[in-house]
Design a protein around this motif. Structure first.
Motif, PDB file in Angstrom:
ATOM      1  N   PRO A 240       0.844  -1.204   0.000  1.00 42.67           N
ATOM      2  CA  PRO A 240       0.000   0.000   0.000  1.00 42.67           C
ATOM      3  C   PRO A 240       0.877   1.250   0.000  1.00 42.67           C
ATOM      4  O   PRO A 240       2.035   1.208   0.430  1.00 42.67           O
ATOM      5  CB  PRO A 240      -0.787  -0.135   1.312  1.00 42.67           C
ATOM      6  CG  PRO A 240       0.107  -0.936   2.202  1.00 42.67           C
ATOM      7  CD  PRO A 240       0.833  -1.899   1.298  1.00 42.67           C
ATOM      8  N   PHE A 262      -4.854   6.386   2.150  1.00 46.02           N
ATOM      9  CA  PHE A 262      -4.057   5.337   1.528  1.00 46.02           C
ATOM     10  C   PHE A 262      -4.707   4.910   0.219  1.00 46.02           C
ATOM     11  O   PHE A 262      -5.896   5.161  -0.015  1.00 46.02           O
ATOM     12  CB  PHE A 262      -3.927   4.150   2.481  1.00 46.02           C
ATOM     13  CG  PHE A 262      -3.277   4.514   3.795  1.00 46.02           C
ATOM     14  CD1 PHE A 262      -1.908   4.437   3.954  1.00 46.02           C
ATOM     15  CD2 PHE A 262      -4.047   4.965   4.869  1.00 46.02           C
ATOM     16  CE1 PHE A 262      -1.307   4.790   5.155  1.00 46.02           C
ATOM     17  CE2 PHE A 262      -3.465   5.319   6.079  1.00 46.02           C
ATOM     18  CZ  PHE A 262      -2.080   5.240   6.220  1.00 46.02           C
ATOM     19  N   VAL A 266      -5.866  -0.793   4.605  1.00 46.51           N
ATOM     20  CA  VAL A 266      -4.741  -1.174   5.462  1.00 46.51           C
ATOM     21  C   VAL A 266      -5.275  -1.783   6.741  1.00 46.51           C
ATOM     22  O   VAL A 266      -6.450  -1.666   7.067  1.00 46.51           O
ATOM     23  CB  VAL A 266      -3.826   0.039   5.765  1.00 46.51           C
ATOM     24  CG1 VAL A 266      -3.004   0.407   4.549  1.00 46.51           C
ATOM     25  CG2 VAL A 266      -4.633   1.238   6.236  1.00 46.51           C
ATOM     26  N   ASN A 276       0.908  -3.246  13.569  1.00 47.11           N
ATOM     27  CA  ASN A 276       0.604  -2.965  12.166  1.00 47.11           C
ATOM     28  C   ASN A 276      -0.684  -2.160  11.984  1.00 47.11           C
ATOM     29  O   ASN A 276      -1.134  -1.965  10.858  1.00 47.11           O
ATOM     30  CB  ASN A 276       0.475  -4.283  11.393  1.00 47.11           C
ATOM     31  CG  ASN A 276       1.757  -5.087  11.418  1.00 47.11           C
ATOM     32  OD1 ASN A 276       2.830  -4.520  11.498  1.00 47.11           O
ATOM     33  ND2 ASN A 276       1.641  -6.398  11.367  1.00 47.11           N
ATOM     34  N   VAL A 278      -3.310   0.673  11.525  1.00 52.01           N
ATOM     35  CA  VAL A 278      -3.336   2.028  10.982  1.00 52.01           C
ATOM     36  C   VAL A 278      -3.773   3.047  12.030  1.00 52.01           C
ATOM     37  O   VAL A 278      -3.461   4.237  11.917  1.00 52.01           O
ATOM     38  CB  VAL A 278      -4.264   2.081   9.747  1.00 52.01           C
ATOM     39  CG1 VAL A 278      -5.712   1.852  10.136  1.00 52.01           C
ATOM     40  CG2 VAL A 278      -4.116   3.396   8.993  1.00 52.01           C
ATOM     41  N   ILE A 350       2.908   0.122   9.510  1.00 51.55           N
ATOM     42  CA  ILE A 350       1.626  -0.033   8.830  1.00 51.55           C
ATOM     43  C   ILE A 350       1.708  -1.042   7.690  1.00 51.55           C
ATOM     44  O   ILE A 350       2.589  -0.978   6.840  1.00 51.55           O
ATOM     45  CB  ILE A 350       1.117   1.318   8.306  1.00 51.55           C
ATOM     46  CG1 ILE A 350       0.834   2.262   9.494  1.00 51.55           C
ATOM     47  CG2 ILE A 350      -0.147   1.152   7.470  1.00 51.55           C
ATOM     48  CD1 ILE A 350       0.435   3.663   9.086  1.00 51.55           C
ATOM     49  N   THR A 351       0.782  -1.981   7.688  1.00 53.79           N
ATOM     50  CA  THR A 351       0.695  -2.987   6.630  1.00 53.79           C
ATOM     51  C   THR A 351      -0.728  -3.044   6.102  1.00 53.79           C
ATOM     52  O   THR A 351      -1.659  -2.534   6.725  1.00 53.79           O
ATOM     53  CB  THR A 351       1.078  -4.394   7.132  1.00 53.79           C
ATOM     54  OG1 THR A 351       0.074  -4.852   8.057  1.00 53.79           O
ATOM     55  CG2 THR A 351       2.426  -4.389   7.814  1.00 53.79           C
ATOM     56  N   ASP A 352      -0.875  -3.710   4.949  1.00 55.33           N
ATOM     57  CA  ASP A 352      -2.231  -3.992   4.484  1.00 55.33           C
ATOM     58  C   ASP A 352      -2.672  -5.338   5.048  1.00 55.33           C
ATOM     59  O   ASP A 352      -1.953  -5.965   5.845  1.00 55.33           O
ATOM     60  CB  ASP A 352      -2.314  -3.952   2.952  1.00 55.33           C
ATOM     61  CG  ASP A 352      -1.446  -4.998   2.269  1.00 55.33           C
ATOM     62  OD1 ASP A 352      -0.992  -5.944   2.944  1.00 55.33           O
ATOM     63  OD2 ASP A 352      -1.229  -4.877   1.057  1.00 55.33           O
ATOM     64  N   LEU A 358       3.810  -0.721   4.291  1.00 55.86           N
ATOM     65  CA  LEU A 358       3.582   0.528   3.577  1.00 55.86           C
ATOM     66  C   LEU A 358       4.815   0.894   2.757  1.00 55.86           C
ATOM     67  O   LEU A 358       5.951   0.833   3.245  1.00 55.86           O
ATOM     68  CB  LEU A 358       3.266   1.637   4.584  1.00 55.86           C
ATOM     69  CG  LEU A 358       2.983   3.024   4.015  1.00 55.86           C
ATOM     70  CD1 LEU A 358       1.657   3.023   3.273  1.00 55.86           C
ATOM     71  CD2 LEU A 358       2.967   4.064   5.135  1.00 55.86           C
TER      72      LEU A 358
END
Length: 522
Positions: A240, A262, A266, A276, A278, A350-352, A358
């Motif tokens: 993302p 984004f 996420v 992780n 958001v 931050i991850t999806d 990210l």
């Protein structure tokens, strides 16, 4: 007349002979030899066996059986069959020693047939021995099959491991029986007769499916498997990114929140504390530049460095429909003047939903300045010529293809854009142009548009706005742009101390409609 008992030595023919001369009558005549006496002795009980042409297990119904006695018998019929989990029918004597019947199972499971001792007798009257129990497994149920994976959904794992589990042992199953959508199957491995594994390599982002059709495999009874419920998983290997933020490069007043949008969904697990997440405030690092004039902090992973000052991120909310996070900062107090840098954390956090970090593991970085809105100095000393340095690129004016006319003052001037820097607006090089102060409403748009011009020029001549204070209520002011004329009228004319709150408020005043504020020095 004489009697005797003959005890046979064993099964078979027993004979008794009386030879001639064995006895004499009263006249002395010898007897003639007696005709041989013969009798068959049978003291052995007949045995019986039950066989079938059906395989074990079987899905055949009815199940054909053959009953074979070791010798001819009589008195045997269908009622002598004791059937477990089924019923006997179509009983047929083939001969005195062989009979057939059909066994219809009541359902899946073991089917048994017993023939008790004494069900039949041979010619000598011997009761049969009990038959060894006949057993066969009846299975008319198709095996089912399920496909599972240890990978989360969505996943960025490739290949995707799958496990194929049948409800019972099967044969004839191999990798060619897998129908894969958006991917290919490999590393097919039989773990047991009922379980198999394989790896699915996606062709690209999107839904990956695996199907197993009916009849791909058979159980021991010959039943075809039922089709498997389709296995579907979303493969996402694309990181993302931040699509945009509400941050701009310069502000004339502080603020208490901003938004980050984004480009895709996420991770937002419950609780706001997941690394992780958001909405975890730790995933946004906001620092103010320190006295050394440079940002020493370079990433979320490295943390706050040297004399940078960290600004508190209090809370974050997330709208999963728009992929937008709203970040509340500084304990609700508007940011003071300063130069700031925001890190939206990809190096750490931050991850999806598939676990992609990210920006592929890089922070999104945004710099901005908060500078209190003080009206620019628009006049030079009278009686002297002021030498101006070369205008730096950072303070260059942008041509706007607009003109300002004030008929009552006889003015027709070009409008240029004056950038807002951390030092404010520098209008030193305006000359006889009018400057639009960046950060106020764009000319002709709704809001408060602030335009300025010199009252006295650097070459010791009157500036364009030298008579601005002479404007009166109702005087006409025009902006010419894009082939149109936007007409305004004066509503008030004020003189304010340059450093006063009222002067700053004049620049920041919110207006619902298209309003012009013209500013110069006394």
């Amino acid at each position: 007349q004489y009697t005797a008992d003959i005890t046979p030595n064993g099964d078979g023919q027993v004979t008794v002979d009386i030879p001639a001369g064995a006895a004499q009558d009263a006249a002395g005549n010898d007897n003639e030899a007696a005709p041989q006496f013969t009798i068959t002795y049978d003291g052995t009980a007949p045995t019986v066996s039950i066989t079938t042409t059906a395989s074990d297990p079987t899905s055949t119904s009815p199940i054909p059986i053959t009953i074979t006695f070791s010798e001819a018998v009589n008195g045997f019929d269908a009622s002598d069959l004791v059937v477990g989990n089924g019923t006997a029918g179509n009983f047929t004597p083939v001969s005195a020693s062989q009979y057939t019947a059909d066994i219809t199972p009541n359902g899946d499971g073991q089917v048994t047939v017993d023939i008790p001792a004494g069900a039949a007798q041979d010619a000598a009257g011997n009761d049969n021995e009990a038959a060894p129990q006949f057993t066969i497994t009846y299975d008319a149920t198709a095996p089912t099959v399920a496909i599972t994976s240890t990978a989360p959904d969505p996943t960025n794992t490739s290949p995707i491991p799958i496990t194929i589990t049948f409800s019972e042992a099967v044969n004839g199953f191999d990798v060619s029986d897998l129908t894969v959508g958006n991917g290919t199957a490999g590393n097919f491995t039989p773990v047991s007769a009922s379980q198999y594994t394989a790896d699915i390599t996606p062709n690209g982002d999107g839904q990956v499916t695996v199907d197993i059709p009916a009849g791909a495999a058979q159980d021991a009874a010959g039943n075809d498997n039922e089709a498997a419920p389709q296995f579907a998983i979303t493969y996402d290997a694309t990181a993302p990114t931040v699509a945009n933020t509400t941050l701009v490069s310069t502000y004339t007043q502080g603020f208490i929140f901003f938004q980050v949008t984004f480009d895709s969904v996420v991770a937002d697990p419950p609780g706001n504390t997941n690394p992780n997440d958001v909405t975890n405030p730790a995933n946004y690092l906001l620092v103010e530049r320190g006295r050394n004039g440079a940002f020493d902090t370079t990433s979320c992973a490295g943390g706050v460095q040297a004399d940078d000052t960290q600004i508190t991120v209090n809370s974050v909310t997330y709208d999963s429909d728009t992929f937008t996070a709203t970040v509340h900062i500084n304990n609700g107090v508007p940011l003071p003047d300063g130069t700031y840098r925001l890190f939206v954390c990809g190096t750490t956090s931050i991850t999806d939903l598939a676990g992609n970090h990210l920006n592929g593991g890089h922070d999104a970085i945004y710099d901005f300045v908060v500078h209190r809105a003080v009206p620019p100095k628009t006049g030079f000393p009278r009686g002297v010529v002021t030498a101006l340095p070369q205008q730096p690129a950072a303070k260059a004016y942008a041509g706007l293809d607009m003109r300002l006319t004030i008929p009552s003052l006889g003015l027709d001037l070009p409008i240029v854009g004056v950038p807002l820097t951390e030092d404010g607006w520098d209008v030193s090089w305006l000359g006889n142009a009018v400057g639009w102060l960046e950060g106020t409403a764009f000319p002709t748009w709704a809001g408060n548009t602030v335009l300025t011009a010199h009252v006295w020029n650097a070459d010791n001549t009157p500036g364009p706005f030298v008579h601005l204070k002479d404007l009166r209520y109702g005087d006409r002011i025009e902006i010419h742009a894009w082939g149109q004329v936007y007409v305004y009228e004066v509503r008030e004319n004020k003189r304010l101390p340059a450093q006063s709150w009222a002067a700053r408020h004049m620049l920041l005043k919110h207006e619902k409609y298209d309003v012009l504020t013209l500013v110069t020095c006394e």
